[in-house]
Write a protein that holds these residues in place. Structure first.
Motif, PDB file in Angstrom:
ATOM      1  N   ALA A  78       0.813  -1.216  -0.050  1.00 56.55           N
ATOM      2  CA  ALA A  78      -0.038   0.179   0.076  1.00 56.55           C
ATOM      3  C   ALA A  78       0.827   1.295   0.095  1.00 56.55           C
ATOM      4  O   ALA A  78       0.463   2.245  -0.390  1.00 56.55           O
ATOM      5  CB  ALA A  78      -0.993   0.067   1.130  1.00 56.55           C
ATOM      6  N   LEU A  79       1.880   1.235   0.669  1.00 55.70           N
ATOM      7  CA  LEU A  79       2.718   2.509   0.705  1.00 55.70           C
ATOM      8  C   LEU A  79       3.534   2.795  -0.652  1.00 55.70           C
ATOM      9  O   LEU A  79       3.811   3.849  -0.908  1.00 55.70           O
ATOM     10  CB  LEU A  79       3.863   2.355   2.042  1.00 55.70           C
ATOM     11  N   CYS A  80       3.620   1.760  -1.506  1.00 58.62           N
ATOM     12  CA  CYS A  80       4.202   2.071  -2.669  1.00 58.62           C
ATOM     13  C   CYS A  80       3.173   2.335  -3.828  1.00 58.62           C
ATOM     14  O   CYS A  80       3.738   3.031  -4.836  1.00 58.62           O
ATOM     15  CB  CYS A  80       4.821   0.574  -3.379  1.00 58.62           C
ATOM     16  N   MET A  81       1.841   1.945  -3.627  1.00 56.74           N
ATOM     17  CA  MET A  81       1.068   2.296  -4.716  1.00 56.74           C
ATOM     18  C   MET A  81       0.571   3.696  -4.781  1.00 56.74           C
ATOM     19  O   MET A  81       0.267   4.465  -3.620  1.00 56.74           O
ATOM     20  CB  MET A  81      -0.187   1.333  -4.383  1.00 56.74           C
ATOM     21  N   ASP A  82       0.175   4.150  -5.935  1.00 56.88           N
ATOM     22  CA  ASP A  82      -0.494   5.554  -6.197  1.00 56.88           C
ATOM     23  C   ASP A  82      -2.095   5.493  -5.870  1.00 56.88           C
ATOM     24  O   ASP A  82      -2.455   6.613  -5.251  1.00 56.88           O
ATOM     25  CB  ASP A  82      -0.405   5.896  -7.818  1.00 56.88           C
ATOM     26  N   ARG A  83      -2.524   4.413  -5.760  1.00 56.69           N
ATOM     27  CA  ARG A  83      -3.988   4.247  -5.730  1.00 56.69           C
ATOM     28  C   ARG A  83      -4.181   2.581  -5.192  1.00 56.69           C
ATOM     29  O   ARG A  83      -3.447   1.990  -5.724  1.00 56.69           O
ATOM     30  CB  ARG A  83      -4.994   4.694  -6.698  1.00 56.69           C
ATOM     31  N   GLU A  89       5.370   3.210  -7.038  1.00 57.99           N
ATOM     32  CA  GLU A  89       4.967   3.080  -8.310  1.00 57.99           C
ATOM     33  C   GLU A  89       5.350   3.849  -9.276  1.00 57.99           C
ATOM     34  O   GLU A  89       5.058   5.170  -9.346  1.00 57.99           O
ATOM     35  CB  GLU A  89       3.144   2.964  -8.016  1.00 57.99           C
ATOM     36  N   VAL A  90       5.597   3.166 -10.376  1.00 59.20           N
ATOM     37  CA  VAL A  90       5.929   4.092 -11.784  1.00 59.20           C
ATOM     38  C   VAL A  90       5.186   3.517 -12.927  1.00 59.20           C
ATOM     39  O   VAL A  90       5.218   4.165 -14.001  1.00 59.20           O
ATOM     40  CB  VAL A  90       7.467   4.175 -12.009  1.00 59.20           C
ATOM     41  N   GLY A  91       4.316   2.794 -12.613  1.00 56.05           N
ATOM     42  CA  GLY A  91       3.657   2.126 -13.977  1.00 56.05           C
ATOM     43  C   GLY A  91       2.576   1.152 -13.313  1.00 56.05           C
ATOM     44  O   GLY A  91       2.588   0.413 -12.332  1.00 56.05           O
TER      45      GLY A  91
END
Length: 78
Positions: free
Chosen positions: A44-49, A65-67
């Motif tokens: 969750a901490l890495c995700m944009d949404r 997250e980059v993609g």
């Protein structure tokens, strides 16, 4: 790859792409780790949404997250 045991599109991806993905050039640049959607809170901490559909393919660089590819658009995307 965020997946689910009840996701038929996850099964389709595995049949069409998953069986060969580890031997592709793409896998050397973007190695695949499968995570059940019920365990996705660990990312969750890495995700944009949040992830709401499976499969969802997240490209994570370090801790960001980059993609993202949501659902399975076909083997040509991989």
């Amino acid at each position: 790859m965020i997946n689910s045991t009840i996701c038929e599109w996850c099964d389709t991806w595995e049949d069409e792409v998953g069986v060969v993905y580890a031997r592709t050039e793409q896998s050397r640049k973007a190695p695949l780790k499968r995570i059940d959607i019920d365990d996705a809170l660990t990312l969750a901490l890495c995700m944009d949404r949040p992830v709401t559909f499976t499969p969802t393919f997240l490209l994570i660089d370090d801790t960001r997250e980059v993609g993202r590819i949501t659902e399975y658009p076909g083997e040509s995307h991989f």
